[in-house]
Write a protein that holds these residues in place. Structure first.
Motif, short mmCIF file in Angstrom:
data_model
loop_
_atom_site.label_atom_id
_atom_site.label_comp_id
_atom_site.label_asym_id
_atom_site.label_seq_id
_atom_site.Cartn_x
_atom_site.Cartn_y
_atom_site.Cartn_z
N ASP A 78 0.88 -1.17 0.00
CA ASP A 78 0.00 0.00 0.00
C ASP A 78 0.92 1.23 0.00
O ASP A 78 0.96 2.01 0.94
CB ASP A 78 -0.99 -0.01 1.16
CG ASP A 78 -0.34 -0.21 2.52
OD1 ASP A 78 0.84 -0.55 2.57
OD2 ASP A 78 -1.04 -0.03 3.53
N GLU A 83 -3.84 1.22 2.93
CA GLU A 83 -4.69 0.03 2.94
C GLU A 83 -5.23 -0.35 1.56
O GLU A 83 -6.14 -1.17 1.45
CB GLU A 83 -5.85 0.18 3.94
CG GLU A 83 -5.37 0.31 5.38
CD GLU A 83 -6.51 0.30 6.38
OE1 GLU A 83 -7.67 0.25 5.96
OE2 GLU A 83 -6.23 0.36 7.59
N LYS A 84 -4.69 0.19 0.47
CA LYS A 84 -5.00 -0.30 -0.88
C LYS A 84 -3.73 -0.92 -1.45
O LYS A 84 -2.77 -0.22 -1.78
CB LYS A 84 -5.48 0.83 -1.79
CG LYS A 84 -5.78 0.34 -3.22
CD LYS A 84 -6.14 1.46 -4.16
CE LYS A 84 -7.56 1.93 -3.92
NZ LYS A 84 -8.55 0.92 -4.33
N PHE A 85 -3.72 -2.25 -1.53
CA PHE A 85 -2.51 -2.94 -1.95
C PHE A 85 -2.45 -3.04 -3.47
O PHE A 85 -3.38 -3.52 -4.12
CB PHE A 85 -2.44 -4.32 -1.30
CG PHE A 85 -1.99 -4.26 0.13
CD1 PHE A 85 -0.64 -4.31 0.44
CD2 PHE A 85 -2.91 -4.09 1.15
CE1 PHE A 85 -0.21 -4.23 1.75
CE2 PHE A 85 -2.49 -4.00 2.47
CZ PHE A 85 -1.14 -4.07 2.77
N GLU A 86 -1.32 -2.58 -4.00
CA GLU A 86 -1.08 -2.57 -5.43
C GLU A 86 0.21 -3.34 -5.73
O GLU A 86 0.98 -3.67 -4.84
CB GLU A 86 -0.98 -1.13 -5.94
CG GLU A 86 -2.24 -0.31 -5.68
CD GLU A 86 -2.08 1.11 -6.18
OE1 GLU A 86 -2.74 1.47 -7.16
OE2 GLU A 86 -1.27 1.85 -5.59
N GLU A 107 -12.59 0.22 -3.09
CA GLU A 107 -12.21 -0.80 -2.12
C GLU A 107 -11.40 -1.93 -2.73
O GLU A 107 -11.17 -2.95 -2.09
CB GLU A 107 -13.47 -1.38 -1.45
CG GLU A 107 -14.30 -0.35 -0.69
CD GLU A 107 -13.54 0.25 0.48
OE1 GLU A 107 -12.72 -0.47 1.09
OE2 GLU A 107 -13.75 1.43 0.78
N ASP A 109 -8.35 -4.30 -4.34
CA ASP A 109 -7.00 -4.68 -3.92
C ASP A 109 -6.47 -5.76 -4.84
O ASP A 109 -7.24 -6.53 -5.44
CB ASP A 109 -6.99 -5.24 -2.49
CG ASP A 109 -6.94 -4.16 -1.42
OD1 ASP A 109 -5.99 -3.38 -1.42
OD2 ASP A 109 -7.88 -4.11 -0.60
N GLU A 112 -2.58 -11.44 -2.73
CA GLU A 112 -1.16 -11.68 -2.46
C GLU A 112 -0.53 -12.74 -3.36
O GLU A 112 0.67 -12.70 -3.62
CB GLU A 112 -1.00 -12.08 -0.99
CG GLU A 112 0.38 -11.86 -0.44
CD GLU A 112 0.42 -11.98 1.08
OE1 GLU A 112 0.32 -13.11 1.56
OE2 GLU A 112 0.52 -10.95 1.76
N ALA A 127 -7.32 -9.64 -8.73
CA ALA A 127 -7.72 -8.37 -8.10
C ALA A 127 -9.21 -8.12 -8.31
O ALA A 127 -9.80 -8.57 -9.31
CB ALA A 127 -6.93 -7.21 -8.70
N ASP A 132 -15.97 -4.27 -6.42
CA ASP A 132 -15.51 -4.70 -5.10
C ASP A 132 -15.95 -6.13 -4.81
O ASP A 132 -17.12 -6.50 -5.00
CB ASP A 132 -16.05 -3.75 -4.03
CG ASP A 132 -15.49 -4.05 -2.65
OD1 ASP A 132 -14.33 -4.51 -2.57
OD2 ASP A 132 -16.21 -3.82 -1.65
#
Length: 565
Positions: A78, A83-86, A107, A109, A112, A127, A132
């Motif tokens: 992020d 809290e936004k994982f790119e 929202e 993301d 992983e 993603a 969302d």
């Protein structure tokens, strides 16, 4: 010879300048003969380079992978939005990170478990980019570009599952999704750069699904998967071309209530599939082999003890595809032992010697990369702690690899074999009871070499060490100081000076996950190295500096340590 003579000259000068030089020399000459293979490369470390870009407040890198060619690191962070994982990529030697994932809904993301293609050219990731909690599959060049959606439009309520895979040749992505009908999960393949997905399974029986865990053959030609394709709630094993076509059932007819387990394997030569199933008797899982193209099945285990089973997820195939090694309570229920069978079901042998009462072979056995030996932990001498053994994969006399230990716990979990199949690295309390340390030993047997320095009281060696691909170094995490901070260290596999990789850490900070690249030259790691509780990505270059000879001596505490010259 000039090198050795110069080194010996320096060593003899060191010994004779010491008090009690003659006794030390005699003792050391004896140990030099025992440890004649302890000649290792010296190395130095560059200062760590931060790979991740500047973080937003409370930002973190959560996960990273090194590309197969060892040149690029892809990481999830992020970094731009809290809290936004790119997804980002960066050269392993350092540089400006490139964002790989494109803009997402508020929202949204990236998940992983992204994958880098075997050629290092593309990254495939999951993603909820467009809606969302609706997860779809994307592919993007590792150097950056416009991501391409790989799945077709999903059924309302549908998702792509997290267990997608890239074929070994990098051409296809295989994924599971309820793409056509919500809650009916099917199997698809699609070109990695985008295209029209092909459904791999035929129409399923009412209530049927494809189940988690499928495998792609190493030649990228076929996909093996589980499904209740023919009878609802009867899970069987099937093989299909990766481009689509007719499926072949691999298992024989199952007894009523029987299923194929999820721990099936494809042999490295792509000829066989090894699977466990209660195929002959309900609730009794046995081991079978069959052609990946379908055909007769051969049972690999002998008759099992009453209530006995071949153990779940602990079967391995040798790299030459000739033998299968498995764990089973074949002779006595609840007593796991280790067996080796030819892949065609012939020549089944027990690998371990007799066990003590209540003893067993542990489930973390390994086959050496060259396929010749099996290394395993077992209670063959004492039921208190596990010993470590090496044995030919075809059976024979085993060699104990850990020294005779006064400890109650013996050898710990998570040992490893070097890529050149010559050495085993393991943790154990061999010297002092309940003090677990890191050791290296020849796979053929020799006195173990301790790799870590003396630990402070309460010091810990973590269970996630890695051996470099050139078999020269071991990278490990440990708390080797009085602050009990988990830090990262590198040491030659044949012993020598253990060097810290990370820079000084803030109080209460730790090194998290780490990797070694394919050349063995770089180590990458995650740590809150600059700011407490802000995890960033770092790399360190390992530089070779020639060779040294290491001699074991007894220190004042009568513990053997290495002096390197």
């Amino acid at each position: 010879m000039i090198f050795v003579n110069n080194q010996l000259h320096r060593f003899l000068h060191f010994v004779f300048e010491s008090r009690f030089g003659f006794l030390k020399l005699s003792f050391t000459v004896i140990f030099y003969w025992l440890y004649s293979d302890v000649v290792n490369a010296q190395f130095s470390l560059k200062s760590p380079t931060q790979l991740s870009g500047p973080m937003v407040s409370m930002g973190d890198v959560s996960f990273h992978k090194i590309s197969p060619d060892g040149q690029t690191v892809v990481y999830l962070a992020d970094q731009n939005f809290d809290e936004k994982f790119e997804l980002f990529s960066v050269p392993i030697s350092g540089g400006t990170p490139t964002r790989l994932s494109s803009d997402m809904v508020t929202e949204g993301d990236v998940v992983e478990n992204f994958i880098i293609s075997p050629d290092g050219e593309r990254v495939v990731y999951l993603a909820d980019k467009n809606s969302d909690e609706v997860f779809e599959l994307f592919s993007v060049p590792i150097s950056g570009g416009t991501p391409v959606r790989l799945n077709a439009s999903l059924a309302i309520g549908g998702d792509v599952s997290t267990d997608f895979q890239i074929s070994p040749n990098g051409s296809y992505v295989v994924y599971r999704a309820d793409q056509v009908v919500d809650n009916v999960v099917e199997l698809f393949s699609v070109p990695i750069s985008g295209g029209i997905p092909s459904k791999l399974n035929p129409e399923l029986v009412s209530g049927g699904d494809t189940f988690q865990r499928f495998l792609i053959s190493s030649d990228s030609q076929r996909v093996v998967y589980r499904a209740d394709q023919l009878i609802d709630n009867t899970i069987e094993l099937f093989s299909v071309s990766i481009a689509g076509g007719g499926t072949v059932r691999l298992n024989a007819s199952l007894v009523s209530g029987g299923d194929v387990s999820s721990d099936f394997l494809i042999s490295p030569d792509n000829k066989y599939v090894i699977y466990r199933a209660d195929q002959l008797e309900p609730g009794r899982f046995e081991l079978f082999s069959t052609s990946i193209l379908g055909g007769p099945q051969e049972r690999l285990n002998l008759d099992l003890a009453v209530n006995g089973d071949v153990s779940f997820f602990y079967t391995k195939i040798s790299s030459d595809s000739k033998r299968v090694v498995y764990l089973a309570d074949q002779s006595l229920d609840e007593r796991d032992e280790l067996f080796s069978a030819a892949v065609d079901g012939s020549d089944i042998v027990r690998l371990n010697s007799d066990l003590v009462d209540r003893g067993r072979v542990r489930n973390d056995f390994l086959i050496s990369p060259d396929g010749k030996k099996v290394v395993y932990r077992a209670n063959q001498i004492s039921e208190l702690g596990s010993e470590l053994y090496s044995v030919p994969i075809t059976g024979g006399t085993e060699v104990r690899l850990d020294s005779v230990s006064p400890a109650s716990d013996g050898v710990s979990q998570f040992f490893s074999i070097s890529p050149d199949s010559l050495r085993v690295v393991f943790r154990g309390d061999l010297i002092e009871d309940r003090v677990v340390e890191l050791f290296s030993v020849s796979i053929n047997g020799s006195p173990p070499i301790r790799l870590n320095p003396d630990l402070p009281t309460g010091g810990i060696i973590a269970n996630d060490h890695l051996i470099s691909s050139d078999s020269q170094h071991v990278v490990y995490r440990a708390s080797q100081n009085e602050q009990f901070v988990a830090e990262l260290f590198a040491v030659p596999i044949l012993g020598g000076l253990s060097k810290r990789i990370n820079s000084n850490l803030p109080i209460s900070s730790d090194v998290d996950s780490f990797e070694v690249n394919s050349s063995g030259r770089y180590v990458t790691y995650l740590a809150d190295q600059d700011t407490f509780d802000e995890i960033e990505l770092w790399s360190v270059e390992i530089l070779e500096e020639g060779e040294e000879i290491c001699f074991p001596i007894l220190n004042r505490e009568k513990r053997t340590s290495l002096v390197c010259i």
